[in-house]
Design an enzyme around this catalytic site. Structure first.
Site: not given
Ligand code: ZN
Ligand code: FE
Length: 255
Positions: A56, A58, A60-61, A112, A129, A167
């Site tokens: 996805h 975001h 942090d990905h 998410h 996530d 995570h």
């Protein structure tokens, strides 16, 4: 035989690294930061990063994708309906891709984020996530109903499936799980074990679907004891598992 290792990133992310030792090719899932991947490659001359899988959009990905793409020319796979930097292959539900000679099924798992996808290869699930060890992702874009449907779909995979989520949230998730089900001995036991592992600095992933079904309250919204617990708290009758799930998710958001 493909080996899977975790490259820690930021404070609690894992970048999953799939390695094929016979060809010295590797692939990464959700490289939010390029640096750990570049360091791994730099220490192993001859190894080539051939594929980047994205669940996805975001940061942090996807934060490391453009740098890795420039340095390696890896093929970038990501959800069709989200903005993914340097994406080469846009994926939708039930697509199938070949990575390091392995077939991966693509599942749309909205909740998410709306375009979130998961990658599944016999016994291995990379779910970003969506499903966490003992928890699930926050609902940033989707509805509780969407997320519950997505989790139910993942839970229907074989019980021995290894769950590679992004995570290290397992300890805090289990504290919540025990608050929801104080009488669930599997959950209480898992919390004690995970507490010890984290104190020793040990990663708690991957999990298995079997263990998640026993201890993850978000996969257990159909259990009468959980329904009673959330009904008590909300003072309403949550008449369906997805309504119980919605109440659980709202509770966890403030836990
Ligand atoms: Zn996310
Ligand atoms: Fe994340």
């Amino acid at each position: 035989m493909i080996q899977i290792s975790a490259l820690p990133a930021f404070t609690d992310n894992y970048i999953w690294l799939l390695q094929d030792h016979s060809t010295q090719r590797c692939a990464v899932v959700d490289p939010g930061d390029a640096a750990p991947v570049e360091a791994w490659l730099a220490a192993r001359p001859g190894w080539v990063l051939s594929d980047i899988l994205i669940t996805h959009h975001h940061h942090d990905h996807v934060g490391g994708v453009e740098i890795l793409k420039r340095a390696t020319d890896a093929t970038v796979y990501g959800p069709a309906s989200e903005h993914i930097p340097a994406r080469d292959v846009a994926l939708k539900d039930n697509d199938r891709i070949s990575v390091l000679g392995w077939e991966f099924d693509v599942f749309a798992v909205p909740g998410h984020t709306l375009g979130h996808i998961a990658f599944y290869h016999h016994g291995l699930l990379f779910c970003g996530d969506t499903l966490f060890a003992a928890g699930c992702g926050r609902l940033f874009e989707g509805t509780p109903q969407q997320m519950y449907t997505s989790l139910t779909r993942l839970a229907a995979l074989p019980e021995d499936t290894l769950v590679y989520c992004t995570h290290e949230y397992t300890l805090s998730n289990l504290r919540f799980a025990v608050a929801v089900e104080p009488g669930n001995s599997d959950t209480v036991e898992r919390l004690a074990k995970v507490r010890q592992m984290r104190e020793a600095g040990i990663m708690t992933l991957p999990s298995t679907l079997a263990l998640e079904k026993l201890t993850n309250p978000f996969l257990r919204a159909g259990e009468t004891s959980i329904k009673q617990k959330v009904d008590e708290r909300s003072g309403t009758d949550n008449s369906s598992p997805s309504a119980v799930f919605a109440a659980l998710r709202a509770w966890k958001d403030k836990f």
